[in-house]
Write a protein that holds these residues in place. Structure first.
Motif, PDB file in Angstrom:
ATOM      1  N   GLN A   8     112.558  14.136  71.749  1.00  0.00           N
ATOM      2  CA  GLN A   8     113.323  15.038  72.588  1.00  0.00           C
ATOM      3  C   GLN A   8     114.000  14.248  73.707  1.00  0.00           C
ATOM      4  OE1 GLN A   8     110.945  18.195  74.295  1.00  0.00           O
ATOM      5  NE2 GLN A   8     112.442  19.693  73.637  1.00  0.00           N
ATOM      6  N   ARG A 139     119.344  20.302  78.527  1.00  0.00           N
ATOM      7  CA  ARG A 139     117.905  20.338  78.863  1.00  0.00           C
ATOM      8  C   ARG A 139     117.700  20.261  80.362  1.00  0.00           C
ATOM      9  NH1 ARG A 139     113.631  16.995  77.267  1.00  0.00           N
ATOM     10  NH2 ARG A 139     112.406  18.844  77.658  1.00  0.00           N
ATOM     11  N   GLU A 165     110.825  31.615  72.825  1.00  0.00           N
ATOM     12  CA  GLU A 165     110.108  30.513  72.178  1.00  0.00           C
ATOM     13  C   GLU A 165     111.009  29.285  72.054  1.00  0.00           C
ATOM     14  OE1 GLU A 165     108.066  29.496  67.877  1.00  0.00           O
ATOM     15  OE2 GLU A 165     108.284  31.591  68.469  1.00  0.00           O
ATOM     16  N   ASN A 166     112.236  29.480  71.596  1.00  0.00           N
ATOM     17  CA  ASN A 166     113.165  28.353  71.490  1.00  0.00           C
ATOM     18  C   ASN A 166     113.506  27.787  72.863  1.00  0.00           C
ATOM     19  OD1 ASN A 166     113.272  28.485  68.724  1.00  0.00           O
ATOM     20  ND2 ASN A 166     115.158  29.670  68.669  1.00  0.00           N
ATOM     21  N   GLN A 168     111.649  27.703  75.531  1.00  0.00           N
ATOM     22  CA  GLN A 168     110.520  26.974  76.120  1.00  0.00           C
ATOM     23  C   GLN A 168     110.535  25.489  75.775  1.00  0.00           C
ATOM     24  OE1 GLN A 168     108.726  28.223  78.410  1.00  0.00           O
ATOM     25  NE2 GLN A 168     109.186  30.362  78.132  1.00  0.00           N
ATOM     26  N   ARG A 169     111.051  25.139  74.608  1.00  0.00           N
ATOM     27  CA  ARG A 169     111.093  23.725  74.207  1.00  0.00           C
ATOM     28  C   ARG A 169     112.044  22.908  75.076  1.00  0.00           C
ATOM     29  NH1 ARG A 169     111.740  25.596  68.529  1.00  0.00           N
ATOM     30  NH2 ARG A 169     113.776  24.669  68.715  1.00  0.00           N
ATOM     31  N   TYR A 170     112.971  23.578  75.738  1.00  0.00           N
ATOM     32  CA  TYR A 170     113.954  22.891  76.566  1.00  0.00           C
ATOM     33  C   TYR A 170     113.454  22.610  77.976  1.00  0.00           C
ATOM     34  CZ  TYR A 170     117.728  23.424  73.226  1.00  0.00           C
ATOM     35  OH  TYR A 170     118.523  23.318  72.125  1.00  0.00           O
ATOM     36  N   ASP A 172     111.330  21.100  80.666  1.00  0.00           N
ATOM     37  CA  ASP A 172     110.481  19.931  80.859  1.00  0.00           C
ATOM     38  C   ASP A 172     109.471  20.225  81.965  1.00  0.00           C
ATOM     39  OD1 ASP A 172     110.024  17.166  80.068  1.00  0.00           O
ATOM     40  OD2 ASP A 172     110.596  16.663  82.123  1.00  0.00           O
TER      41      ASP A 172
END
Length: 185
Positions: A8, A139, A165-166, A168-170, A172
């Motif tokens: 990432q 991000r 959900e998607n 949340q991955r962004y 940090d």
């Protein structure tokens, strides 16, 4: 951390964003600026048409329209033109063609995303920034909003993510943030 196109991308902070922005030449600095302020992917920004951002007299519109044809999720987005976006748009030189960022080699086509990514990669290298990519601005913008306390549902709307959900991955997180959260208990 992103290494050799794996993992990432490191998120930009407002400070690192400013450094990279100042290291780029037009139009790449404007693409980075819109990627950050619109919280959008570079590919969609590279494919913006002049009419998506400006009226026929060259005045910025009240909202930038990012066509579903250019977006990964195939959903059109309208981004309100804030004062910072207005200032950025006002700096972009406009020509008579349809593209906001025309290709150097073929002005009838938009600047290729790979051309922008190469310029950005060279700026990261020049600044000795490891683990960053063209996705670092998106991000970073999302992480900046989260750290400022903006509600996740609002960030979802701002970024155009279909699900939390998607999104949340962004976002940090840092070790001090985790420690402060645990200290609240």
């Amino acid at each position: 951390m992103k290494i050799n196109r794996n993992g990432q991308a490191e998120p930009l902070t407002p400070e690192t964003f400013a450094k990279v922005y100042n290291a780029l030449n037009p139009p790449h600095k404007f693409i980075l600026g819109l990627t950050w302020h619109c919280v959008e992917r570079a590919g969609a920004i590279c494919q913006l048409r002049r009419a998506d951002c400006f009226d026929s007299r060259g005045k910025p519109l009240a909202a930038i329209v990012i066509s579903r044809a250019t977006r990964k999720d195939r959903v059109t987005r309208e981004i309100p033109v804030t004062p910072s976006i207005f200032r950025l748009l006002s700096q972009i030189p406009l020509d008579d063609g349809p593209w906001l960022f025309p290709s150097y080699l073929n002005p009838n086509r938009p600047v290729p995303t790979d051309t922008y990514k190469l310029a950005l990669s060279q700026a990261f290298k020049k600044l000795r920034m490891v683990g960053y990519s063209s996705h670092s601005a998106r991000r970073g913008a999302i992480t900046t909003l989260a750290r400022a306390g903006v509600n996740a549902r609002v960030i979802q709307q701002v970024s155009g993510h279909r699900s939390l959900e998607n999104l949340q991955r962004y976002i940090d997180t840092s070790k001090p943030e985790i420690e402060r959260a645990i200290a609240l208990l």
